[in-house]
Structures are given as C-alpha cells and as structure tokens.
Scaffold this motif. Structure first.
Motif, PDB file in Angstrom:
ATOM      1  N   ALA A   1      52.650  48.316  35.379  1.00  0.00           N
ATOM      2  CA  ALA A   1      51.874  48.123  34.153  1.00  0.00           C
ATOM      3  C   ALA A   1      51.936  46.675  33.677  1.00  0.00           C
ATOM      4  N   VAL A   2      53.123  46.067  33.744  1.00  0.00           N
ATOM      5  CA  VAL A   2      53.267  44.676  33.315  1.00  0.00           C
ATOM      6  C   VAL A   2      52.510  43.748  34.257  1.00  0.00           C
ATOM      7  N   PHE A   3      52.592  44.020  35.547  1.00  0.00           N
ATOM      8  CA  PHE A   3      51.887  43.185  36.517  1.00  0.00           C
ATOM      9  C   PHE A   3      50.375  43.253  36.297  1.00  0.00           C
ATOM     10  N   GLU A   4      49.852  44.451  36.081  1.00  0.00           N
ATOM     11  CA  GLU A   4      48.414  44.589  35.839  1.00  0.00           C
ATOM     12  C   GLU A   4      48.016  43.874  34.547  1.00  0.00           C
ATOM     13  N   ALA A   5      48.885  43.931  33.543  1.00  0.00           N
ATOM     14  CA  ALA A   5      48.601  43.224  32.294  1.00  0.00           C
ATOM     15  C   ALA A   5      48.589  41.715  32.519  1.00  0.00           C
ATOM     16  N   MET A   6      49.484  41.237  33.374  1.00  0.00           N
ATOM     17  CA  MET A   6      49.489  39.812  33.715  1.00  0.00           C
ATOM     18  C   MET A   6      48.159  39.384  34.333  1.00  0.00           C
ATOM     19  N   LEU A   7      47.680  40.167  35.292  1.00  0.00           N
ATOM     20  CA  LEU A   7      46.416  39.833  35.943  1.00  0.00           C
ATOM     21  C   LEU A   7      45.255  39.881  34.954  1.00  0.00           C
ATOM     22  N   THR A   8      45.273  40.887  34.078  1.00  0.00           N
ATOM     23  CA  THR A   8      44.221  40.977  33.064  1.00  0.00           C
ATOM     24  C   THR A   8      44.267  39.769  32.134  1.00  0.00           C
ATOM     25  N   GLY A   9      45.473  39.400  31.707  1.00  0.00           N
ATOM     26  CA  GLY A   9      45.609  38.247  30.821  1.00  0.00           C
ATOM     27  C   GLY A   9      45.198  36.962  31.491  1.00  0.00           C
ATOM     28  N   TRP A  10      45.564  36.794  32.765  1.00  0.00           N
ATOM     29  CA  TRP A  10      45.165  35.584  33.508  1.00  0.00           C
ATOM     30  C   TRP A  10      43.650  35.530  33.650  1.00  0.00           C
ATOM     31  N   GLY A  11      43.042  36.688  33.859  1.00  0.00           N
ATOM     32  CA  GLY A  11      41.585  36.720  33.942  1.00  0.00           C
ATOM     33  C   GLY A  11      40.933  36.296  32.638  1.00  0.00           C
ATOM     34  N   ARG A  12      41.475  36.759  31.511  1.00  0.00           N
ATOM     35  CA  ARG A  12      40.924  36.371  30.212  1.00  0.00           C
ATOM     36  C   ARG A  12      41.111  34.885  29.954  1.00  0.00           C
ATOM     37  N   GLN A  13      42.263  34.365  30.374  1.00  0.00           N
ATOM     38  CA  GLN A  13      42.496  32.925  30.203  1.00  0.00           C
ATOM     39  C   GLN A  13      41.453  32.123  30.967  1.00  0.00           C
ATOM     40  N   GLN A  14      41.155  32.543  32.200  1.00  0.00           N
ATOM     41  CA  GLN A  14      40.174  31.819  33.008  1.00  0.00           C
ATOM     42  C   GLN A  14      38.764  31.989  32.451  1.00  0.00           C
ATOM     43  N   GLN A  15      38.467  33.190  31.948  1.00  0.00           N
ATOM     44  CA  GLN A  15      37.145  33.423  31.352  1.00  0.00           C
ATOM     45  C   GLN A  15      36.936  32.572  30.111  1.00  0.00           C
ATOM     46  N   SER A  16      38.034  32.339  29.380  1.00  0.00           N
ATOM     47  CA  SER A  16      37.915  31.494  28.190  1.00  0.00           C
ATOM     48  C   SER A  16      37.619  30.050  28.558  1.00  0.00           C
ATOM     49  N   ARG A  17      37.863  29.697  29.840  1.00  0.00           N
ATOM     50  CA  ARG A  17      37.517  28.365  30.344  1.00  0.00           C
ATOM     51  C   ARG A  17      36.145  28.366  31.001  1.00  0.00           C
ATOM     52  N   LEU A  18      35.430  29.525  30.881  1.00  0.00           N
ATOM     53  CA  LEU A  18      34.074  29.688  31.415  1.00  0.00           C
ATOM     54  C   LEU A  18      34.022  29.593  32.933  1.00  0.00           C
ATOM     55  N   LEU A  19      35.093  30.049  33.593  1.00  0.00           N
ATOM     56  CA  LEU A  19      35.063  30.114  35.047  1.00  0.00           C
ATOM     57  C   LEU A  19      34.239  31.313  35.491  1.00  0.00           C
ATOM     58  N   GLY A  20      33.643  31.215  36.669  1.00  0.00           N
ATOM     59  CA  GLY A  20      32.788  32.271  37.179  1.00  0.00           C
ATOM     60  C   GLY A  20      33.560  33.549  37.462  1.00  0.00           C
ATOM     61  N   SER A  21      32.881  34.682  37.330  1.00  0.00           N
ATOM     62  CA  SER A  21      33.544  35.977  37.541  1.00  0.00           C
ATOM     63  C   SER A  21      34.029  36.130  38.981  1.00  0.00           C
ATOM     64  N   LYS A  22      33.299  35.595  39.942  1.00  0.00           N
ATOM     65  CA  LYS A  22      33.720  35.703  41.339  1.00  0.00           C
ATOM     66  C   LYS A  22      35.006  34.912  41.574  1.00  0.00           C
ATOM     67  N   THR A  23      35.102  33.736  40.971  1.00  0.00           N
ATOM     68  CA  THR A  23      36.317  32.939  41.099  1.00  0.00           C
ATOM     69  C   THR A  23      37.514  33.696  40.533  1.00  0.00           C
ATOM     70  N   VAL A  24      37.328  34.302  39.371  1.00  0.00           N
ATOM     71  CA  VAL A  24      38.416  35.047  38.722  1.00  0.00           C
ATOM     72  C   VAL A  24      38.843  36.227  39.578  1.00  0.00           C
ATOM     73  N   SER A  25      37.878  36.987  40.083  1.00  0.00           N
ATOM     74  CA  SER A  25      38.216  38.176  40.875  1.00  0.00           C
ATOM     75  C   SER A  25      38.838  37.798  42.220  1.00  0.00           C
ATOM     76  N   ASP A  26      38.350  36.715  42.843  1.00  0.00           N
ATOM     77  CA  ASP A  26      38.932  36.281  44.125  1.00  0.00           C
ATOM     78  C   ASP A  26      40.390  35.855  43.948  1.00  0.00           C
ATOM     79  N   ARG A  27      40.677  35.158  42.858  1.00  0.00           N
ATOM     80  CA  ARG A  27      42.052  34.721  42.622  1.00  0.00           C
ATOM     81  C   ARG A  27      42.965  35.913  42.348  1.00  0.00           C
ATOM     82  N   ALA A  28      42.476  36.899  41.590  1.00  0.00           N
ATOM     83  CA  ALA A  28      43.281  38.093  41.318  1.00  0.00           C
ATOM     84  C   ALA A  28      43.550  38.855  42.614  1.00  0.00           C
ATOM     85  N   ARG A  29      42.550  38.909  43.476  1.00  0.00           N
ATOM     86  CA  ARG A  29      42.729  39.602  44.756  1.00  0.00           C
ATOM     87  C   ARG A  29      43.807  38.917  45.596  1.00  0.00           C
ATOM     88  N   LEU A  30      43.822  37.585  45.568  1.00  0.00           N
ATOM     89  CA  LEU A  30      44.839  36.858  46.326  1.00  0.00           C
ATOM     90  C   LEU A  30      46.238  37.148  45.783  1.00  0.00           C
TER      91      LEU A  30
END
Length: 372
Positions: free
Chosen positions: A24-53
């Motif tokens: 649960a904590v790990f998934e929350a980390m990934l969700t939070g990192w995704g929101r941080q990147q989205q707040s920088r207006l990064l593309g959704s594909k970039t965010v999802s590719d990084r989470a997958r890695l």
C-alpha cells in the motif's frame, strides 16, 4: 503547513490498517510521484513509463524502496546489458535517470516519505544511484556507428526500386498497387522533409500547407508537424517544414497521392494522410518492416534504418549550401550541436569545398606575386 503535490500526507490516511502495508505504501509512493510529475506538466506517457520501470526494478530487487541498496542498481544494470536482448547504453542511462528521480522524490523531506517509512517499517529510503554505478553521458552521440546518411546513389536505387514495384504491381493487375504507391511516397516524404518516424505516421491531410513563396506548389509547399519530439516528457513540439526546390519532385508525388490515389481507399472520415486497406492509419511497425524489406531487396547495408533518411536530409541540405540555422529549424532540433551530429557531408562535397578553397587561396597568392 501546505502539502506539496505527491506528499505522503495527501495519500496515506492516518489510522487506516492495510492488509499489505508495504504494498500500500509503495503504491502510494508511485501515485504521489505521478502527481508530482503531472504538476510539472509532464506527458502522461512519460509518467506511466517511469512508473512501469520502478515497478520492474522493485520486482528485480525483490524489495521495496526503503530496503533498496546501490548493489541492486548494479545487478539490475548487469542484467540489462547482458544476453541477446541487451539494452543500448543510452537506454540504460535513461533507466538510471528515472530511478534516480524516483529516489530523489521519496528521500525529499518535503514529501514526508522518510517519516512514514521510519514509523511504519523502521527503515528509510535512500538515493541508490550515484556516479559510480550509473551510466555517464560522455558522448554527444551514442547511436550505432553503422547508422549513416544514404549516399545519392543509394537513395536513387531505393526510390527507383520503389517506383518499379508500383509499375510491376499495376501492370500485373494484382491487388496492392495503391499500397505500393503509398509506401513509395511515404519514404520519399521522409527524405524530402526530414521527418522522424512518428512525425511521418501522425501526419494528417490537413497538415499539408502552402508555401507563400512558391504558389505553384499549392497546398503541398510545406508540412505542419504537430507531433514533434517532446523535450523531457513535455507535450509534442510543433513546427512547419518548408519544401525546398531541390526536392520538388516529392511535391508532385504527394499531389498524385492525395488527389488521385488516396480517394480510392474511400475513407472520408479518416484524417490520416497515410491510410491502409483497412482504413486505419499506417503504423510505425509497418513502415519499419517495409523499409527493411526494400533495403534487403536493393542490397543496402543492413544497418541502415528508416531514420537514416532524416540523416540524409540534414546532410544534403548542408551540402546544398543552406545555413545551419535553417536546417536546424527544418528538422526541429533544439540545439545546433544536434544538427551537426546528424550531418556527414560526402567525399564529393569535401572535394568541391577543398578545390574551391585551393583556387581561392592560390589565386590570391598568384595575384600578389604577379607585379603586373
């Protein structure tokens, strides 16, 4: 206290017991990192590719971020660089960069993950990527040395072969004439406008624009690229590529395709410039496979790829005498140094340049020595 996007306080509710707290904590980390990147207006594909890695690395290390160590990165790198599916150094460096950014995020005190992990697991995440276990960016160009621009004779052989295939298919009466004509024009357009593969595939008929300087070219005097290569996960960059007179032969081919051949597919609701028999957009996979087939049939170097047509475009524009700034704008490079990497002038061009310099220098010396 104002929580920044992606902070632990916004994602983990105090007092809630999870069946699998680590997951649960790990998934929350990934969700939070995704929101941080989205707040920088990064593309959704970039965010999802990084989470997958990060998920892939977690499975490889068989542990969560608060238990990672530098040795996990080193073992992961060895696995990536080994075997028949070994990744290129530039790809591995991109993986390292993504892992480094994730570790920067979870170790930043402003996001609160250090406290959460210490309170819940008695351990805290650390930065496991450092200068001694990650790939350094030492060279400006890390592509395969065998990848190069095509020579003029190779281009002529390639396009002649494509045209011959169209004629043979048409004369035989078999199906496939329109597809052969389409593929021939696709490759000619890739070279004549210096387009990337994805830019080529994503073209619509509406992206064909006039060139005000050459009215007789009609709506085929320029190409508006809407899906140019993005920078650091941003949105695709746009640019307009003007047709140049040295490649005006491609304009007539484009006119024939759009006005005569493409309507025969009967796809009125399909905006794509390059359509298939199933009325869909031509895919990158098809273009790569088709180029590989033609390359083999013509007998070209197996190391040459469709992207090499773009290298040829840059090289030949420079040989034609176009200013470097113009070439840079045409191909959509952010830096002139990138354009210079692509350029590889031919021996004929070097010979002409040297002869011109010799004539200029020695003519001046002769004039100075001649008292008359």
């Amino acid at each position: 206290m104002v929580d920044v996007p992606g902070s632990a306080r916004l994602l983990l509710v105090a007092g809630i017991a999870h069946l699998n707290e680590e997951s649960a904590v790990f998934e929350a980390m990934l969700t939070g990192w995704g929101r941080q990147q989205q707040s920088r207006l990064l593309g959704s594909k970039t965010v999802s590719d990084r989470a997958r890695l990060v998920r892939r690395f977690t499975e490889f290390a068989d542990s969560y971020p608060w238990a990672w160590g530098p040795g996990d990165v080193e073992d992961f790198t060895v696995s990536l660089a080994s075997g028949p599916g070994a990744r290129a150094p530039s790809t591995i460096r991109g993986y390292h960069l993504a892992l480094r950014m994730f570790c920067d995020y979870v170790t930043d005190a402003r996001y609160g993950w250090l406290k959460e992990c210490r309170d819940r697991f008695g351990a805290v995440p650390s930065q496991v990527c450092h200068e001694w276990n990650t790939v350094a960016h030492l060279n400006e160009y890390e592509g395969r040395p065998a990848r190069r621009p095509l020579t003029y004779s190779e281009l002529q052989d390639l396009f002649d072969h494509l045209d011959a295939q169209v004629e043979r298919t048409a004369s035989s009466g078999r199906k496939g004439t329109l597809s052969a004509l389409r593929d021939a024009q696709v490759f000619k357009t890739a070279y004549a406008f210096g387009l990337r593969r994805n830019e080529l595939c994503r073209l619509d008929v509406a992206d064909l624009r006039p060139n005000p300087h050459v009215p007789r070219w009609g709506t085929y005097g320029s190409v508006h690229v809407r899906y140019g290569k993005a920078v650091r996960g941003g949105v695709p960059r746009r640019r307009t590529v003007l047709a140049v007179p040295e490649f005006d032969w491609a304009i007539e081919g484009m006119r024939q395709w759009v006005e005569q051949a493409r309507p025969l597919f009967k796809a009125p609701g399909q905006p794509a410039l390059w359509v298939t028999e199933r009325l869909s957009r031509v895919s990158l996979r098809h273009l790569d496979a088709r180029f590989a087939d033609v390359r083999e049939q013509v007998g070209l170097d197996p190391a040459l790829s469709l992207h090499c047509l773009r290298h040829s475009y840059v090289t030949h524009l420079i040989e034609f005498g176009y200013p470097e700034r113009f070439v840079q704008e045409q191909v959509g490079h952010a830096y002139a140094s990138t354009t210079a990497i692509y350029a590889s002038v031919s021996n004929d061009f070097k010979d002409k340049t040297l002869k011109s310099a010799l004539a200029r220098v020695y003519a001046q010396r002769t004039d100075q020595e001649d008292p008359s």
